[in-house]
Design an enzyme around this catalytic site. Structure first.
Site, mmCIF file in Angstrom:
data_model
loop_
_atom_site.group_PDB
_atom_site.id
_atom_site.type_symbol
_atom_site.label_atom_id
_atom_site.label_comp_id
_atom_site.label_asym_id
_atom_site.label_seq_id
_atom_site.Cartn_x
_atom_site.Cartn_y
_atom_site.Cartn_z
ATOM 1 N N ASP A 141 8.241 6.185 -3.109
ATOM 2 C CA ASP A 141 7.169 7.178 -2.915
ATOM 3 C C ASP A 141 7.124 8.193 -4.063
ATOM 4 O O ASP A 141 6.101 8.834 -4.262
ATOM 5 C CB ASP A 141 7.386 7.941 -1.603
ATOM 6 N N ARG A 260 -12.340 -7.235 2.052
ATOM 7 C CA ARG A 260 -11.203 -7.529 2.931
ATOM 8 C C ARG A 260 -10.155 -6.443 2.709
ATOM 9 O O ARG A 260 -10.006 -5.939 1.590
ATOM 10 C CB ARG A 260 -10.544 -8.865 2.570
HETATM 11 O O1 F6P Z 1 9.713 6.061 2.153
HETATM 12 C C1 F6P Z 1 9.633 4.744 1.732
HETATM 13 C C2 F6P Z 1 8.702 3.950 2.600
HETATM 14 O O2 F6P Z 1 8.657 2.636 2.114
HETATM 15 C C3 F6P Z 1 7.307 4.522 2.742
HETATM 16 O O3 F6P Z 1 6.509 4.284 1.616
HETATM 17 C C4 F6P Z 1 6.858 3.841 4.004
HETATM 18 O O4 F6P Z 1 5.852 4.572 4.670
HETATM 19 C C5 F6P Z 1 8.111 3.851 4.818
HETATM 20 O O5 F6P Z 1 9.195 3.889 3.912
HETATM 21 C C6 F6P Z 1 8.283 2.696 5.755
HETATM 22 O O6 F6P Z 1 9.418 2.952 6.508
HETATM 23 P P1 F6P Z 1 10.074 1.927 7.509
HETATM 24 O O7 F6P Z 1 11.099 1.146 6.730
HETATM 25 O O8 F6P Z 1 10.723 2.814 8.517
HETATM 26 O O9 F6P Z 1 8.991 1.069 8.073
#
Ligand code: F6P
Length: 359
Positions: A141, A260
């Site tokens: 992120d 899509r």
């Molecule tokens: O923070 C990293 C991340 O990959 C985010 O981009 C995403 O929203 C989240 O983790 C997904 O988390 P999880 O592994 O809990 O589904």
């Protein structure tokens, strides 16, 4: 001879094994011993703590480019900060972590984590009071303040770009647009960077308000009937619910634009680690080992230009936008977002990419 621990916490990303490999290499050269803590803080909660002694063979150099974490990132079923907060057991949990670390008699702990783990470490620093705590920032992120890069971001941008490159081929065959949903939580940097790399015609991020009618007008004016519209998973559309890419897809369908929605999901976290991320891993590992040598503690490694420096966790915490953690009551995490003066925003506008209603 020092004894150092290393662990990976929070969501995984590519580059974790590179950091572990480089820390072990550098520590071995200094004559230190390295103990890998399995499953992050969960591994510290078992009795005895779940650790393995690591040598330069534990993650052979040819495996250091593979995504995921050799040490795992935690098991949702175990006792962790989230569960402890929910059941009001944070003091007991902290005590358990502190006792485990004391049992291991570590001189230092290298914590490879994201802004949630760093905020927790800063707020609960008593857990680590007997050792030198050095944090290395990793996240796709790139929402951690005070560093120019985080481990895993470059690989995620590459994976997302590669995914869109392939989509463009089928998009052209079928005269259709793909609305690609990027990860990133409420930070749009991943979407902005990959969208720019792939040549998207629109990039929607949580930091910038957008107007659906203007998006439709912009797409209609593109001299092509196919392309990529990159949307960050953190965007919202008033009066609509569901996945952001689906919401935008419905709006475009209503405007008779063939499209899509596409969801690259976890492949953004799982590509082979890019050279840039491996170099970053090497720099951050070296910086972390130097910091241990200098008896620093409660610091994070940070890239500033080409150089890697340490920054006190207190500065990290003060520098970001504080927002309440969705999973842990009473915890605010320190977050970074796309800055209004990010030069990439101007570049995107100059490339005729619709990025929302900028001034
Ligand atoms: O923070 C990293 C991340 O990959 C985010 O981009 C995403 O929203 C989240 O983790 C997904 O988390 P999880 O592994 O809990 O589904």
């Amino acid at each position: 001879m020092k004894k150092i621990g290393i662990m990976t916490t929070g969501g995984d990303c590519s580059g974790l094994n590179s950091v572990i490999n480089r820390v072990v290499l550098g520590a071995t050269k200094r004559g230190w011993r390295v103990y890998g803590i399995v499953d992050g803080t969960d591994g510290l909660c078992t009795c005895p703590p779940n650790v393995i002694e690591m040598t330069t063979d534990t993650i052979p150099v040819e495996n250091a480019r593979i995504a995921g974490s050799f040490l795992h990132n935690g098991n949702a079923c175990m006792m962790n900060f989230e569960n402890a907060a929910e059941t009001g057991k944070i003091p007991q949990f902290n005590k358990m972590l502190k006792n485990s670390l004391a049992k291991l008699k570590l001189d230092a702990l290298v914590l490879i984590g994201g802004n949630g783990s760093f905020s927790l470490s800063y707020k609960n620093h008593d857990i680590y009071s007997g050792l030198s705590l050095i944090c290395i920032p990793k996240t796709i992120d790139f929402d951690i303040p005070l560093t120019d890069k985080t481990i895993g971001f470059d690989t995620a941008v590459n994976e997302l770009t590669r995914y869109c490159d392939q989509l463009l081929l089928t998009a052209r065959s079928h005269h259709r647009w793909f609305i690609v949903q990027a990860m990133g939580r409420d930070c749009g940097r991943l979407a902005l960077n990959a969208g720019t790399a792939v040549g998207a015609d629109a990039i929607l991020v949580p930091e910038i308000k957008f107007d659906i009618d203007k998006l439709v007008k912009h797409i209609r004016a593109v001299p092509r009937d196919y392309g990529i519209i990159m949307v960050s998973e953190g965007i919202t559309l008033r009066g609509h619910s569901g996945r952001p890419a689906d919401m935008i897809s419905r709006k475009l369908t209503a405007a008779s634009i063939q499209n899509r929605a596409a969801f690259p999901d976890y492949i953004q976290r799982a590509g082979d680690t890019t050279a840039a991320d491996r170099i970053l891993a090497s720099k951050m590992a070296t910086c972390a080992l130097d910091a241990i040598e200098n008896n620093e503690t409660n610091v994070m490694t940070a890239l500033r230009g080409n150089e890697c420096v340490t920054v006190p966790l207190s500065e990290f915490y003060a520098a970001g936008d504080l927002s309440r953690d969705p999973n842990i009551r009473d915890l605010c995490t320190s977050n970074a977002y796309i800055e209004p003066d990010d030069p990439l925003l101007d570049v995107a506008v100059a490339m005729n990419i619709y990025i929302g209603e900028t001034k």
